[in-house]
Scaffold this motif. Structure first.
Motif, PDB file in Angstrom:
ATOM      1  N   HIS A 108       0.696  -1.402  -0.004  1.00 14.39           N
ATOM      2  CA  HIS A 108      -0.002  -0.163   0.072  1.00 14.39           C
ATOM      3  C   HIS A 108       0.985   1.318   0.047  1.00 14.39           C
ATOM      4  CE1 HIS A 108      -3.926  -2.039   1.682  1.00 14.39           C
ATOM      5  NE2 HIS A 108      -3.373  -2.589   0.607  1.00 14.39           N
ATOM      6  N   TYR A 109       0.314   2.507  -0.534  1.00 19.96           N
ATOM      7  CA  TYR A 109       1.153   3.455  -0.697  1.00 19.96           C
ATOM      8  C   TYR A 109       0.441   4.631   0.105  1.00 19.96           C
ATOM      9  CZ  TYR A 109       3.264   0.952  -4.497  1.00 19.96           C
ATOM     10  OH  TYR A 109       4.044   0.062  -4.941  1.00 19.96           O
ATOM     11  N   GLN A 110       1.195   5.249   0.980  1.00 18.69           N
ATOM     12  CA  GLN A 110       0.845   6.705   1.507  1.00 18.69           C
ATOM     13  C   GLN A 110       1.343   7.851   1.135  1.00 18.69           C
ATOM     14  OE1 GLN A 110       1.988   6.816   5.751  1.00 18.69           O
ATOM     15  NE2 GLN A 110      -0.061   7.951   6.237  1.00 18.69           N
ATOM     16  N   PRO A 111       0.592   8.690   0.665  1.00 19.21           N
ATOM     17  CA  PRO A 111       1.243  10.013   0.218  1.00 19.21           C
ATOM     18  C   PRO A 111       2.124  11.001   0.989  1.00 19.21           C
ATOM     19  CG  PRO A 111      -1.133  10.416   0.805  1.00 19.21           C
ATOM     20  CD  PRO A 111      -0.652   8.813   1.049  1.00 19.21           C
ATOM     21  N   LEU A 112       2.945  11.728   0.597  1.00 18.45           N
ATOM     22  CA  LEU A 112       3.657  12.739   1.146  1.00 18.45           C
ATOM     23  C   LEU A 112       3.780  13.923   0.551  1.00 18.45           C
ATOM     24  CD1 LEU A 112       5.693   9.600   1.095  1.00 18.45           C
ATOM     25  CD2 LEU A 112       7.215  11.065   2.500  1.00 18.45           C
ATOM     26  N   LEU A 113       3.363  14.893   1.361  1.00 20.02           N
ATOM     27  CA  LEU A 113       3.320  16.517   0.705  1.00 20.02           C
ATOM     28  C   LEU A 113       4.370  17.330   0.787  1.00 20.02           C
ATOM     29  CD1 LEU A 113       0.399  17.134  -0.378  1.00 20.02           C
ATOM     30  CD2 LEU A 113       0.420  14.816   0.902  1.00 20.02           C
ATOM     31  N   ASP A 114       4.664  18.147  -0.237  1.00 19.05           N
ATOM     32  CA  ASP A 114       5.762  19.064  -0.101  1.00 19.05           C
ATOM     33  C   ASP A 114       5.054  20.340   0.399  1.00 19.05           C
ATOM     34  OD1 ASP A 114       7.588  21.045  -0.933  1.00 19.05           O
ATOM     35  OD2 ASP A 114       8.016  20.304  -2.509  1.00 19.05           O
ATOM     36  N   LEU A 115       5.604  20.693   1.687  1.00 18.61           N
ATOM     37  CA  LEU A 115       4.810  21.749   2.344  1.00 18.61           C
ATOM     38  C   LEU A 115       5.334  23.068   1.657  1.00 18.61           C
ATOM     39  CD1 LEU A 115       5.231  20.654   6.057  1.00 18.61           C
ATOM     40  CD2 LEU A 115       3.343  20.331   4.533  1.00 18.61           C
ATOM     41  N   ARG A 116       6.019  23.315   1.026  1.00 21.79           N
ATOM     42  CA  ARG A 116       6.396  24.524   0.481  1.00 21.79           C
ATOM     43  C   ARG A 116       5.703  24.838  -0.987  1.00 21.79           C
ATOM     44  NH1 ARG A 116      12.813  23.374   0.197  1.00 21.79           N
ATOM     45  NH2 ARG A 116      11.957  21.350  -0.604  1.00 21.79           N
ATOM     46  N   ARG A 117       5.531  23.846  -1.685  1.00 25.52           N
ATOM     47  CA  ARG A 117       4.979  24.120  -2.955  1.00 25.52           C
ATOM     48  C   ARG A 117       3.160  23.648  -2.949  1.00 25.52           C
ATOM     49  NH1 ARG A 117       8.364  20.716  -7.022  1.00 25.52           N
ATOM     50  NH2 ARG A 117       8.601  19.257  -5.401  1.00 25.52           N
ATOM     51  N   GLY A 118       2.969  22.923  -1.751  1.00 19.79           N
ATOM     52  CA  GLY A 118       1.611  22.466  -1.533  1.00 19.79           C
ATOM     53  C   GLY A 118       1.144  21.507  -2.629  1.00 19.79           C
ATOM     54  N   HIS A 119       2.130  20.497  -3.029  1.00 17.42           N
ATOM     55  CA  HIS A 119       1.098  19.563  -3.707  1.00 17.42           C
ATOM     56  C   HIS A 119       2.047  18.286  -3.617  1.00 17.42           C
ATOM     57  CE1 HIS A 119       4.545  19.412  -6.313  1.00 17.42           C
ATOM     58  NE2 HIS A 119       4.664  21.089  -6.634  1.00 17.42           N
ATOM     59  N   LEU A 120       1.685  17.029  -3.992  1.00 20.95           N
ATOM     60  CA  LEU A 120       2.287  15.664  -3.662  1.00 20.95           C
ATOM     61  C   LEU A 120       3.462  15.732  -4.058  1.00 20.95           C
ATOM     62  CD1 LEU A 120       1.249  12.652  -3.147  1.00 20.95           C
ATOM     63  CD2 LEU A 120       1.163  12.491  -5.625  1.00 20.95           C
ATOM     64  N   GLU A 133       5.163   6.736   0.138  1.00 19.22           N
ATOM     65  CA  GLU A 133       5.853   5.692   1.122  1.00 19.22           C
ATOM     66  C   GLU A 133       5.200   4.307   0.866  1.00 19.22           C
ATOM     67  OE1 GLU A 133       7.555   4.530   5.291  1.00 19.22           O
ATOM     68  OE2 GLU A 133       6.292   6.193   5.017  1.00 19.22           O
ATOM     69  N   ALA A 134       5.979   3.430   0.494  1.00 21.32           N
ATOM     70  CA  ALA A 134       5.301   2.076   0.342  1.00 21.32           C
ATOM     71  C   ALA A 134       5.412   1.441   1.658  1.00 21.32           C
ATOM     72  CB  ALA A 134       6.280   1.316  -0.675  1.00 21.32           C
ATOM     73  N   LEU A 135       4.204   0.897   2.099  1.00 17.19           N
ATOM     74  CA  LEU A 135       4.164   0.110   3.243  1.00 17.19           C
ATOM     75  C   LEU A 135       3.601  -1.295   2.975  1.00 17.19           C
ATOM     76  CD1 LEU A 135       2.491   3.374   5.435  1.00 17.19           C
ATOM     77  CD2 LEU A 135       4.901   2.368   5.280  1.00 17.19           C
ATOM     78  N   LEU A 136       4.059  -2.309   3.799  1.00 17.64           N
ATOM     79  CA  LEU A 136       3.611  -3.735   3.485  1.00 17.64           C
ATOM     80  C   LEU A 136       2.356  -4.042   4.251  1.00 17.64           C
ATOM     81  CD1 LEU A 136       4.555  -6.321   2.171  1.00 17.64           C
ATOM     82  CD2 LEU A 136       5.989  -6.969   4.234  1.00 17.64           C
ATOM     83  N   ILE A 178      -4.831   4.921  -5.625  1.00 15.79           N
ATOM     84  CA  ILE A 178      -3.961   6.168  -5.633  1.00 15.79           C
ATOM     85  C   ILE A 178      -3.942   6.824  -6.750  1.00 15.79           C
ATOM     86  CG2 ILE A 178      -2.461   5.232  -3.338  1.00 15.79           C
ATOM     87  CD1 ILE A 178      -0.210   4.772  -5.388  1.00 15.79           C
ATOM     88  N   ARG A 179      -4.732   6.210  -7.800  1.00 17.56           N
ATOM     89  CA  ARG A 179      -4.482   7.141  -9.005  1.00 17.56           C
ATOM     90  C   ARG A 179      -4.949   8.418  -9.093  1.00 17.56           C
ATOM     91  NH1 ARG A 179      -0.980   3.878 -11.484  1.00 17.56           N
ATOM     92  NH2 ARG A 179      -1.456   1.705 -11.611  1.00 17.56           N
TER      93      ARG A 179
END
Length: 819
Positions: free
Chosen positions: A581-593, A597-600, A804-805
């Motif tokens: 499964h995949y959990q998103p990480l956000l760029d706080l400076r630009r405000g987008h994806l 992180e791949a999680l088992l 996550i598409r």
């Protein structure tokens, strides 16, 4: 004169001729008789020639006796059945030769000479004595006895051959002279006969017929003489051949003597190069033979160990030597020899002197009442055996009893004390940090200090042992092994470990976790007791370390549940139960994806979704994390290859994978098979991986960086010496543990840590990612603290790749806008 008395001249002539013929007839008869006598003498002379075989027969006896001794020498070296059969064969041949020497002309000749007859009798006696020894030739001493008996025949048999050859030569010379005399007589007789024939021819031609007949007889006689001369020539030739054969036999005997000498030298060399001292004694306890090691071992004077010396005298000399075995050992050895010799028994025994030196003695009796003994200094070997026995039961580093001895003592205690037994399992906390930081030598020194500190706390009857690694075990017996006493001991040990250990110029602080198991019912097994203590230790370590736990029945159920989960996990990969499964990480400076992180995840058909917190530790403990981690990395690369270009995907790498697989080759192969760009792959490691072998891990990280892969340090701030690792390797990202993010609003120290780490990451050119962001307030705090990336349930949970598409349909997530 009357007419009838007158004789005519012819009658007178005839009478005279008749008289002459009578006289000549008498002469011829006498000559014939004399010739017959000469022929008889010739036949007797020819008969004497047969006596020339005496020398050859005696020479054969010498050769055959020598071959018996050579066969014995070969048997002494190999002890083989073929050599023993050869000895028996040559003894039979010598016995046959003795029979030949006693028969016929040879026997008559030998019996006529007392000296030769005595030699033949001596040979017969030696062969008779050899028969019983042949049947037991492998028994000690029989071979040497037989060789000595046969060696005594060498001089007499050689004497027999020499006398026989001399007598044969004398007889040959005497017979030759007699034959010469006969030849001369025959020649003169022939001349006389010729004169008589001429006279008869002159006197009475009419007797030509008679003379012709006589001449024919003479011719026949001449032919006989010719044949006789040829026979004599042949006899002479045979004599010469016999002499040549005797010469050849002499050469063979010389070669046999040289071979026997060489065999004797080899025997002496073998005897004197034995590692044991050897002494052979007769029934009167006197030395027969010894080797050089015998004198060296007992420090005997150069001429002391000579044949005939008494065993008691030799051992007394040995006992008085200043640097040899003492009097106690030598007197005990002599007493043992006497007793064994009296009972004709074999034995091997060891005697030790006051200084701890040991003498091993092997006593083997001989048939005649003597014995053969070997002596060996076994001092070092016995000391080595003692050391080996000690090492087999003790730990080489601490000197404590090892696991094997602890198990034996535990079994004995259970038999002797019944239900009054307690076992404490101790596991050091943070020992690996000391071992990795200061080296294995410092780690060994720490183990010795730990062992000494534990011994100081225990009672005299308690036993402490090293189980291996940084684990120790304590055995308590008797009334002091009650559960409350065992727990009190655990508390004292934990408190004692609060004081740092001095390791050279360093102070090492290590704690200890303890599991306690007590016997609650008689007939409890050692295996069960150890298993329960191990379960309790596992619970103590899970409770936060530096504490103790006492075994409870519920622990067994928890352990069984864990074992069942481990069994299911072993087949999860083959049954395709694992998912990424995949959990998103956000760029706080630009405000987008910025990536995922791949999680088992483990979707069990019965248990449902199993938490990673439950199965990941099991996978790491059992080594299953290696194949699971390999599959996860390959699957992530295959999924990420379908994401938009530039989408980063992070994969967690277990510390076990650094040691259990070729991580560099695995990453290279996964990228090549999937077609994923290396810059899009990010590997997350923990400080635990660096603690294994920091230099090797850092080198591997540099090689991964060379592929283009990004490296992130996960759970920063929760382990040992984090700043050291930031200095040793330039990470691309630092992930701040969620425990600090969660308490930022309530604890100033957590807020300060997050700000410090974010500032440190910025100064080092690294991304600072805040984990566990679950609320908008936390999002504002981590952004204000300077974090450049965030991850948590506030942005989204981990989802399968199909779900996550939607993240690729917008460049500005709504949740970020709401923040």
């Amino acid at each position: 004169m009357r007419p009838k008395d007158r004789r005519s001249p012819a009658a007178s002539s005839g009478a005279r001729v008749q008289t002459v013929f009578i006289v000549l007839g008498v002469l011829l008869a006498g000559a014939a008789a004399y010739a017959s006598s000469l022929i008889f003498e010739r036949q007797e002379a020819l008969a004497k020639i047969s006596r020339y075989n005496l020398g050859w027969t005696a020479g054969q006896a010498v050769q055959e006796v020598s071959r018996v001794q050579a066969s014995l020498g070969a048997f002494a070296l190999t002890r083989g059945e073929d050599e023993l059969d050869a000895v028996r064969m040559w003894v039979d041949i010598v016995e046959s030769r003795i029979t030949i020497l006693r028969r016929g002309e040879t026997g008559a000749f030998i019996r006529a000479d007392p000296e030769l007859d005595r030699i033949v009798n001596q040979m017969a006696a030696a062969i008779d004595a050899a028969r019983p020894l042949l049947e037991s030739l492998n028994e000690p001493g029989h071979l040497m006895q037989l060789m000595r008996n046969l060696q005594q025949l060498n001089a007499p048999v050689a004497r027999l051959a020499s006398v026989a050859h001399a007598r044969g030569a004398d007889l040959a010379a005497q017979d030759t002279r007699q034959l010469d005399r006969l030849q001369s007589i025959f020649s003169n007789l022939l001349l006389g006969l010729i004169v008589c024939c001429l006279a008869l021819t002159v006197i009475a031609s009419w007797r030509n017929r008679l003379l012709a007949k006589s001449n024919a007889e003479v011719q026949a006689l001449v032919q006989d003489l010719t044949v006789t001369g040829k026979s004599l020539s042949d006899a002479n030739h045979r004599v010469q051949e016999a002499m040549a054969a005797l010469t050849e036999q002499n050469q063979i005997l010389k070669r046999r003597d040289a071979e026997l000498l060489r065999q004797n030298q080899l025997f002496d060399a073998a005897l004197n190069n034995m590692s044991q001292g050897l002494g052979m004694f007769d029934a009167e306890h006197r030395l027969i033979v010894s080797n050089r090691r015998f004198s060296d071992l007992f420090r005997l004077p150069a001429d002391a160990a000579k044949p005939g010396a008494h065993a008691a005298e030799l051992l007394a000399l040995a006992g008085s030597a200043s640097d040899g075995f003492g009097k106690v050992v030598t007197e005990a050895a002599w007493a043992e020899h006497q007793e064994l010799a009296a009972r004709s028994r074999a034995s091997t025994f060891v005697r030790e002197d006051e200084e701890g030196r040991s003498l091993s003695i092997s006593h083997q009796p001989l048939a005649d009442g003597g014995w053969v003994a070997t002596y060996e200094d076994v001092t070092e070997s016995r000391r080595a055996e003692a050391r080996i026995r000690h090492l087999a039961n003790h730990d080489a580093v601490t000197g404590l009893p090892n696991r094997r001895q602890f198990s034996e003592r535990l079994g004995e205690a259970l038999r002797d004390h019944g239900s009054h037994i307690a076992v404490l399992f101790l596991d050091l906390d943070q020992f690996k940090n000391v071992n990795d930081t200061l080296g294995h030598q410092a780690g060994d020194e720490l183990l010795r200090s730990v062992a000494a500190r534990i011994r100081e706390i225990l009672r005299e009857d308690d036993l402490v042992a090293r189980q291996g690694g940084d684990e120790f075990a304590v055995l308590m017996k008797g009334k002091a092994a009650q559960p409350e006493h065992a727990e009190a001991l655990a508390v004292r040990i934990i408190e004692a470990f609060a004081t740092p250990f001095a390791i050279g110029n360093y102070q090492a602080s290590v704690g200890v976790s303890i599991g306690i198991s007590s016997v609650t019912a008689p007939m409890a097994s050692a295996e069960t007791l150890l298993k329960h203590a191990d379960m309790a230790l596992y619970k103590a370590k899970a409770a936060g370390r530096a504490t103790y736990r006492t075994f409870e029945a519920s622990m067994a159920a928890e352990l069984q549940a864990r074992m069942d989960l481990e069994t299911d996990l072993r087949g999860a990969l083959e049954r395709s139960e694992l998912e990424v499964h995949y959990q998103p990480l956000l760029d706080l400076r630009r405000g987008h994806l910025s990536g995922f992180e791949a999680l088992l995840r483990w979707r069990h058909p019965v248990r449902g979704m199993v938490s990673p917190a439950e199965f990941i530790p099991i996978a790491e403990d059992t080594g299953l994390i290696v194949p699971i981690g390999e599959w996860t990395l390959r699957q992530v690369c295959m999924d990420a290859a379908t994401f938009p270009k530039g989408t980063k995907v992070a994969v967690n790498i277990s510390p076990v994978q650094f040691a259990g697989t070729d991580l560099l080759e695995l990453v290279r192969d996964a990228l090549a098979r999937s077609g994923m760009e290396a810059i899009s792959l990010e590997l997350e490691i923990t400080e635990s991986a660096l603690m294994q072998d920091s230099e090797a891990v850092v080198e591997l990280l540099h090689r991964l960086r060379a592929l283009g892969v990004r490296i992130a340090l996960d759970d920063f701030g929760t382990k040992y010496s984090s700043l050291t690792y930031l200095r040793s390797f330039p990470f691309d990202k630092i992930k701040i543990d969620q425990s600090f993010v969660r308490d930022m609003a309530t604890r100033e120290d957590c807020l300060a840590i997050v700000r410090s780490v974010a500032r440190l990451a910025s100064q080092l050119g690294m991304t600072a990612t805040a984990e566990g962001v679950e609320t908008s307030a936390q999002l504002d705090q981590v952004r204000e603290a300077g974090c450049t990336e965030a991850q948590g349930y506030f942005f989204g949970r981990a989802e399968p790749v199909e779900s996550i598409r939607r993240w690729f349909e917008t460049t500005r997530p709504i949740l970020v806008a709401n923040g």
